[in-house]
Design an enzyme around this catalytic site. Structure first.
Site, PDB file in Angstrom:
ATOM      1  N   HIS A 344       0.796  -1.236   0.000  1.00  0.00           N
ATOM      2  CA  HIS A 344       0.000   0.000   0.000  1.00  0.00           C
ATOM      3  C   HIS A 344       0.824   1.278   0.000  1.00  0.00           C
ATOM      4  CE1 HIS A 344      -4.039  -1.764   0.800  1.00  0.00           C
ATOM      5  NE2 HIS A 344      -3.327  -2.723   1.361  1.00  0.00           N
ATOM      6  N   LYS A 537      -8.416  14.186   4.765  1.00  0.00           N
ATOM      7  CA  LYS A 537      -7.626  12.954   4.761  1.00  0.00           C
ATOM      8  C   LYS A 537      -6.617  13.105   5.880  1.00  0.00           C
ATOM      9  CE  LYS A 537      -6.575  14.003   0.417  1.00  0.00           C
ATOM     10  NZ  LYS A 537      -6.624  12.954  -0.608  1.00  0.00           N
ATOM     11  N   ARG A 538      -5.890  12.021   6.214  1.00  0.00           N
ATOM     12  CA  ARG A 538      -4.864  12.149   7.239  1.00  0.00           C
ATOM     13  C   ARG A 538      -3.903  13.290   6.879  1.00  0.00           C
ATOM     14  NH1 ARG A 538      -4.694   8.144  11.382  1.00  0.00           N
ATOM     15  NH2 ARG A 538      -2.779   9.233  11.937  1.00  0.00           N
ATOM     16  N   LYS A 543       0.890  14.374   1.475  1.00  0.00           N
ATOM     17  CA  LYS A 543      -0.451  14.692   0.956  1.00  0.00           C
ATOM     18  C   LYS A 543      -0.619  16.206   0.724  1.00  0.00           C
ATOM     19  CE  LYS A 543      -2.519  10.723   3.390  1.00  0.00           C
ATOM     20  NZ  LYS A 543      -3.180   9.861   2.372  1.00  0.00           N
ATOM     21  N   THR A 648      -8.478   6.828  -2.031  1.00  0.00           N
ATOM     22  CA  THR A 648      -9.820   6.301  -2.284  1.00  0.00           C
ATOM     23  C   THR A 648     -10.877   7.376  -2.077  1.00  0.00           C
ATOM     24  OG1 THR A 648      -9.680   5.389  -0.058  1.00  0.00           O
ATOM     25  CG2 THR A 648      -9.447   3.843  -1.882  1.00  0.00           C
ATOM     26  N   LYS A 652     -14.660   8.655  -3.814  1.00  0.00           N
ATOM     27  CA  LYS A 652     -15.888   8.976  -3.062  1.00  0.00           C
ATOM     28  C   LYS A 652     -16.445  10.328  -3.489  1.00  0.00           C
ATOM     29  CE  LYS A 652     -13.955   6.242   0.607  1.00  0.00           C
ATOM     30  NZ  LYS A 652     -13.090   6.237   1.803  1.00  0.00           N
TER      31      LYS A 652
HETATM   32  C1  Z2T Z   1      -2.653   3.600   4.711  1.00  0.00           C
HETATM   33  O1  Z2T Z   1      -3.844   4.154   5.023  1.00  0.00           O
HETATM   34  C2  Z2T Z   1      -2.222   3.496   3.397  1.00  0.00           C
HETATM   35  C3  Z2T Z   1      -1.016   2.910   3.127  1.00  0.00           C
HETATM   36  C4  Z2T Z   1      -0.227   2.411   4.162  1.00  0.00           C
HETATM   37  O2  Z2T Z   1       0.939   1.823   3.848  1.00  0.00           O
HETATM   38  C5  Z2T Z   1      -0.639   2.528   5.469  1.00  0.00           C
HETATM   39  C6  Z2T Z   1      -1.847   3.114   5.729  1.00  0.00           C
HETATM   40 CL1  Z2T Z   1      -2.389   3.224   7.356  1.00  0.00          CL
HETATM   41  C7  Z2T Z   1       1.568   1.023   4.784  1.00  0.00           C
HETATM   42  C8  Z2T Z   1      -3.125   3.982   2.300  1.00  0.00           C
HETATM   43  C9  Z2T Z   1      -2.432   4.694   1.153  1.00  0.00           C
HETATM   44  O3  Z2T Z   1      -1.702   5.794   1.652  1.00  0.00           O
HETATM   45  C10 Z2T Z   1      -3.485   5.153   0.159  1.00  0.00           C
HETATM   46  O4  Z2T Z   1      -2.886   5.761  -0.961  1.00  0.00           O
HETATM   47  C11 Z2T Z   1      -4.320   3.963  -0.311  1.00  0.00           C
HETATM   48  O5  Z2T Z   1      -5.411   4.399  -1.079  1.00  0.00           O
HETATM   49  C12 Z2T Z   1      -4.855   3.186   0.877  1.00  0.00           C
HETATM   50  O6  Z2T Z   1      -3.816   2.839   1.769  1.00  0.00           O
HETATM   51  C13 Z2T Z   1      -5.561   1.917   0.453  1.00  0.00           C
HETATM   52  O7  Z2T Z   1      -4.794   1.183  -0.436  1.00  0.00           O
END
Ligand code: Z2T
Length: 806
Positions: A344, A537-538, A543, A648, A652
């Site tokens: 991810h 978003k976080r 970002k 994602t 949305k």
């Molecule tokens: C996370 O939310 C995502 C990736 C991570 O890598 C960890 C966390 Cl907690 C270890 C996110 C990505 O940043 C985002 O781009 C992606 O859409 C999402 O995972 C689902 O794949």
């Protein structure tokens, strides 16, 4: 027998099929289960009875689904995720329920969307996770700063079922001894301590199908019962309580980091505890069928949601070799046939590595197995690439650093049959950067892409019921919620004036609702006729919320420099931010502070009025997202190219009839391909240029964009409070190499916002863009993702359901 079945059916408590039947059930629960009279039924009682009535029916479907899946005994999917960001809620009925916030951000929410799709598509599938006592913290904003408050969510959760009879004892520490029995030498892991895992099950109903799958969450407790009475009687009360507390600590709290791993011992304990309990459960279920071991991968597919559950690979190898007595190679074939690994992120700070010494101490037998896996792997690499010493060092599961580290992503690749990224660009990037050598070793077929998706049931039908209804009226009913490509029927209605008007009215009503929420929570009055510009978003430097707020300051300065007459011609805007910063992420917290400081100045500036408002929404979470997504005109997905694996929320927002401004990153690229370039506002440098730009910042002369420079000067003049508070954010760009390319992309960002304003002035054209975009979003349903995983990675099929038997 038929007569008994009929009698049993009649006695079923959950027999409602309509509103009246449902009401009767609620009243029955108030009067019997809760032993209350309808005359003193308060909100909590109403909430409890309502959820209990739903629950009864859920349980019936759940039991039947599980019985049928056991009876048919076809291949099952197990989705191992350390996070599930569920957000159960019965909105507006009562405000009692709050989010099951067992995740940080995109990764956990993706797992929740996947569970919804797995059940809706009738796949026999279980989720496995941890039952944290404290989920992600609640965010409060005090004096413009984030303050974290613990989120204790277990008080009353009608959706979980404790299974006190489903427990697994999990071992930690101890030592490995060699024993010879029957001419065979085996390794025995002995001593150490035992912590008990207790299962809590959550039913996961599909949409418009009786299939109800299971999410099993493990809770930790001391293995010796309440406490050790021996110690208690000996007067050693404190140490018996301490042991209990140590055990319960394992599932006490979700680590609040998104895209960051900090290598804490307790985190590794959580991972092993959860993985070992889940595998024990999966193996126990397999053994009931009395099949030979080599059929395990025909019955079981396990998907690793990032590297957090990678120890499952080692644990299965240990079970097969040490406990079940299989030969190493036979066991390893089973293991690699079972697992798939989803990556991810490519951010280096998020790639998990554990110090060898820590693994040795906590899981001594597992470290031996990791070394053996690595040995056999490196031997095969050496054979294929003789005389290339460098490749062995680069791909080794053990990093020869000081201290030595176990590279979890490499272990996950070696132990799986498929590895996937979550959007096309991201899947290409992992193949050409962090996992390049593994593509050479295994060939390109081991690596694949499954672009993320979202469930339209929650993110359209539940979050935006009016839009969902309007769409249904044009797309032949609610079928589109199960086949999202049917949205394409909307395109033929774009010329329909009445339709466009209804569309615009729904968006406006959603904005009014958000405006009320803003008023209620921040006290700021915003005009719903303004352009709502949202970034939720976080909070993370990659970002680039800092790029957004610098852009907002630029807009403010531009407005301030205008004459009142010029100002009258400007488009009013509301800049809305929301998101949590990891508690230890200092820079992210400074960004939140700057946003709030800018808001404090701009929002009360009478020269500006409605032309610009800056809002920070406290405690962004799944249920807030359901209010925010339907209310945006434009949302921001502006990560430095190559850093956001997918994203994602971009999906949305577009699905809810909002446009987006974004970089060529993650799923933005595929969204553009689907909806067309004229319906998205793209800006900024491309991923392939990032490396060179960074190099130039550090080794050439680094000039800052002049407009950004003016923004910095204004901050330094104290316009937004004590400039010292923001000096590190400015220095990151001016002095420290601008790693996230804020300055490089600033001009293009500002220009593109100009285009947004111009496009919005043409309301008819804008709405046509929104409708076209929604019509072309069919690809981004998580149903499509699950079908791709099922076909390409799991080799599983749905289980046909006979509705009449439910
Ligand atoms: C996370 O939310 C995502 C990736 C991570 O890598 C960890 C966390 Cl907690 C270890 C996110 C990505 O940043 C985002 O781009 C992606 O859409 C999402 O995972 C689902 O794949």
């Amino acid at each position: 027998p038929e007569p008994q079945r009929e009698a049993w059916k009649r006695n079923q408590i959950a027999s409602f099929t309509d509103k009246d039947g449902f009401e009767k059930e609620v009243v029955r629960h108030v009067e019997t289960t809760l032993a209350r009279s309808m005359f003193n039924c308060d909100e909590i009682a109403a909430y409890s009875a309502t959820s209990l009535a739903f629950r009864d029916r859920l349980i019936t479907h759940w039991n039947k689904t599980q019985q049928r899946q056991t009876y048919v005994d076809s291949k099952r999917v197990y989705y191992l995720s350390l996070e599930f960001l569920m957000g159960f809620r019965i909105e507006d009925v009562v405000k009692q329920e709050h989010d099951a916030a067992l995740g940080n951000g995109g990764l956990g929410r993706l797992a929740a969307c996947f569970l919804d799709s797995l059940a809706t598509l009738n796949f026999p599938a279980w989720g496995y996770g941890l039952r944290y006592r404290y989920g992600i913290f609640k965010q409060e904003i005090i004096d413009g700063y984030q303050v974290e408050v613990p989120d204790y969510w277990l008080d009353f959760n009608p959706w979980e079922f404790p299974r006190h009879d489903v427990t697994v004892d999990i071992q930690f520490f101890g030592q490995v001894n060699k024993k010879t029995t029957g001419g065979r030498t085996i390794s025995v892991w002995e001593g150490g301590e035992i912590v008990r895992a207790v299962a809590y099950d959550v039913p996961i109903p599909g949409y418009d199908t009786p299939t109800t799958n299971n999410l099993r969450l493990w809770s930790s407790k001391a293995s010796g019962g309440e406490f050790d009475f021996q110690k208690f009687n000996n007067g050693d009360y404190e140490s018996s309580v301490a042991e209990q507390q140590r055990a319960e600590t394992i599932s006490a709290v979700l680590y609040p980091n998104d895209n960051l791993e900090r290598g804490k011992e307790l985190r590794l304990k959580q991972q092993y505890f959860w993985v070992a309990a889940s595998l024990y459960d999966i193996v126990r279920r397999f053994k009931k069928s009395r099949r030979p071991w080599n059929e395990f991968p025909d019955q079981v597919a396990i998907q690793l949601n990032d590297t957090h559950p990678t120890l499952a690979i080692v644990e299965l190898q240990r079970i097969l070799v040490d406990i079940e007595g299989l030969e190493w190679d036979a066991a390893w074939e089973i293991v690699t046939g079972t697992f798939g690994y989803t990556n991810h992120t490519v951010l280096p700070e998020a790639l998990e590595k554990w110090p060898v010494g820590l693994v040795q101490h906590l899981l001594p037998r597992h470290l031996q197995i990791i070394y053996d896996i690595n040995l056999f792997f490196l031997q095969s690499v050496e054979k294929a690439f003789p005389s290339d010493r460098e490749i062995l060092r680069r791909v080794s599961i053990i990093e020869e650093s000081q201290p030595k580290m176990v590279r979890m992503a490499f272990l996950a690749i070696v132990g799986s049959h498929k590895v996937n990224g979550v959007a096309e660009l991201h899947s290409d990037l992992i193949k050409t950067t962090i996992f390049k050598d593994f593509v050479e070793i295994y060939g390109p077929d081991k690596f694949t892409n499954v672009t993320n998706g979202i469930t339209p049931r929650r993110w359209l039908h539940q979050a935006n019921p009016r839009l969902s209804e309007l769409i249904a009226s044009k797309c032949g009913g609610n079928e589109f919620l199960k086949d999202l490509t049917l949205l394409n029927q909307l395109e033929k209605h774009i010329g329909d004036k009445k339709f466009r008007k209804e569309w615009a009215e729904i968006k406006y009503a959603n904005k009014v609702r958000l405006a009320k929420h803003i008023k209620d929570t921040t006290g700021v009055v915003v005009n719903p006729a303004s352009l709502f510009d949202v970034q939720v978003k976080r909070i993370h430097e990659y970002k680039r919320q800092q790029l957004n707020i610098f852009g907002v300051i630029h807009r403010y300065l531009t407005l301030k420099a205008m004459t009142p007459d010029e100002r009258k011609k400007q488009l009013p805007r509301v800049s809305i931010f929301g998101g949590k910063a990891a508690p230890g992420y200092w820079m992210a917290k400074q960004i939140i502070h700057l946003i709030n400081s800018v808001g404090a100045v701009v929002n009360k500036d009478e020269d500006i009025g409605d032309l610009l408002k800056v809002i920070f929404l406290e405690d962004y979470n799944v249920s807030k997202a359901e209010i925010i997504c339907p209310a945006s005109d434009i949302s921001e997905h502006i990560s430095t190219a190559g850093t956001e694996a997918s994203g994602t929320s971009n999906m949305k927002f577009v699905l809810n009839g909002g446009l987006i401004i974004g970089t060529c990153d993650g799923a933005n690229i595929e969204i553009t391909r689907e909806i067309g370039e004229s319906n998205i506002f793209l800006f900024g440098n491309l991923s392939e240029d990032v490396e060179d730009l960074r190099h130039a910042h550090n080794y050439g002369s680094h000039t800052i964009d002049p407009d950004l420079d003016k923004v910095f000067n204004e901050i330094e003049d104290g316009t937004f409070g004590n400039p010292h508070d923001f000096s590190a954010m400015i220095a990151a760009v001016r002095q420290h190499g601008d790693y996230y390319l804020v300055s490089d992309d600033f001009h293009s960002y500002i220009e593109t916002h100009q285009l947004v304003d111009e496009a919005y002035r043409n309301q008819d054209g804008w709405i046509a863009k929104c409708i076209t975009s929604v019509a072309r979003m069919g690809f981004f349903t998580s149903d499509r993702c699950i079908n791709e995983y099922a076909e390409e990675i799991w080799n599983v099929e749905p289980l046909a359901v006979d509705r009449r038997s439910f």
